[in-house]
Design an enzyme around this catalytic site. Structure first.
Site, PDB file in Angstrom:
ATOM      1  CG  HIS A 119      -2.007  -0.996   1.167  1.00  0.00           C
ATOM      2  ND1 HIS A 119      -3.125  -0.925   1.976  1.00  0.00           N
ATOM      3  CD2 HIS A 119      -2.174  -2.096   0.400  1.00  0.00           C
ATOM      4  CE1 HIS A 119      -3.934  -1.930   1.711  1.00  0.00           C
ATOM      5  NE2 HIS A 119      -3.376  -2.664   0.754  1.00  0.00           N
ATOM      6  CD  GLU A 121      -1.956   4.264   3.275  1.00  0.00           C
ATOM      7  OE1 GLU A 121      -3.110   4.388   3.731  1.00  0.00           O
ATOM      8  OE2 GLU A 121      -1.670   3.518   2.304  1.00  0.00           O
ATOM      9  CB  CYS A 152      -1.924   1.719   6.148  1.00  0.00           C
ATOM     10  SG  CYS A 152      -1.616   0.880   4.572  1.00  0.00           S
TER      11      CYS A 152
END
Length: 218
Positions: A119, A121, A152
């Site tokens: 992801h 992040e 995250c």
């Protein structure tokens, strides 16, 4: 001010009070009261309101400066999100900054790398840790276009990030207010400041357009 006034109820006995006529009224001293509109006394009195206004103005200017920095960071994250969309990735982008200076940028790469943890992040946190030479990201801000998921949000807590700024809320998977609030949970050993909704419409529209295009028949 201090005032003196006759107290009719406290007069010396007279005809109306069953005493001799001609009794003199007894003076009652009232308690000191505060004038709601005092006259200026000197330089200090004049400087007080001016100093208060200056402090309020400085506070507003500081808040406006923080707002401008947060918006600039989310705009940078939006650039990363658009890069992700061009790759066929869900358009989420993130940046990590110190005092407004961007140290790391990333976008979703889950499809491209077949990595479920890729992801925006998480990738941005990894790059920021590499840049600063430590897993502890004290004093740093992460800005992302979409409310972080549980994975995250947990990574943000573990990285000891100071602030989180995000754009659109994620009612189906968000862990910073939607389905939970991991980054501000008092049971954890670290919490952070959060600012939500920065450029939320623009961030949300990018996601809506991406998924609408995927649902459209080819």
């Amino acid at each position: 001010m201090t005032a003196e006034t006759p107290d009719p109820a406290a007069r010396a006995p007279g005809p109306a009070h069953g005493g001799p006529a001609g009794g003199r009224p007894r003076v009652v001293r009232l308690a000191r009261i505060t004038d709601p509109f005092p006259e200026p006394v000197g330089a200090e009195s004049a400087a007080g309101p001016a100093s208060g206004l200056a402090s309020a103005r400085a506070g507003l200017e500081q808040a406006a400066a923080i707002d401008a920095v947060d918006e600039a960071l989310v705009r940078a994250a939006l650039e990363e999100a658009r890069t992700a969309a061009a790759l066929g990735e869900v358009p989420v982008g993130a940046v990590v900054a110190r005092n407004g200076e961007i140290l790391a940028r990333a976008h979703n790469l889950r499809e491209s790398t077949s990595d479920p943890t890729a992801h925006a992040e998480v990738l941005a946190l990894r790059e920021a840790a590499r840049r600063v030479g430590s897993w502890r990201l004290d004093g740093l801000t992460l800005a992302v276009t979409l409310e972080p998921c549980f994975m995250c949000a947990g990574a943000l807590v573990n990285a000891r990030v100071d602030r989180l700024v995000f754009g659109a809320a994620d009612p189906k998977a968000g862990a910073v207010g939607s389905l939970g609030d991991v980054v501000r949970d008092p049971r954890l050993n670290h919490r952070m400041a959060v600012r939500a909704g920065v450029l939320a419409v623009e961030c949300g529209e990018l996601l809506k357009a991406f998924f609408a295009a995927r649902r459209r028949p080819s």
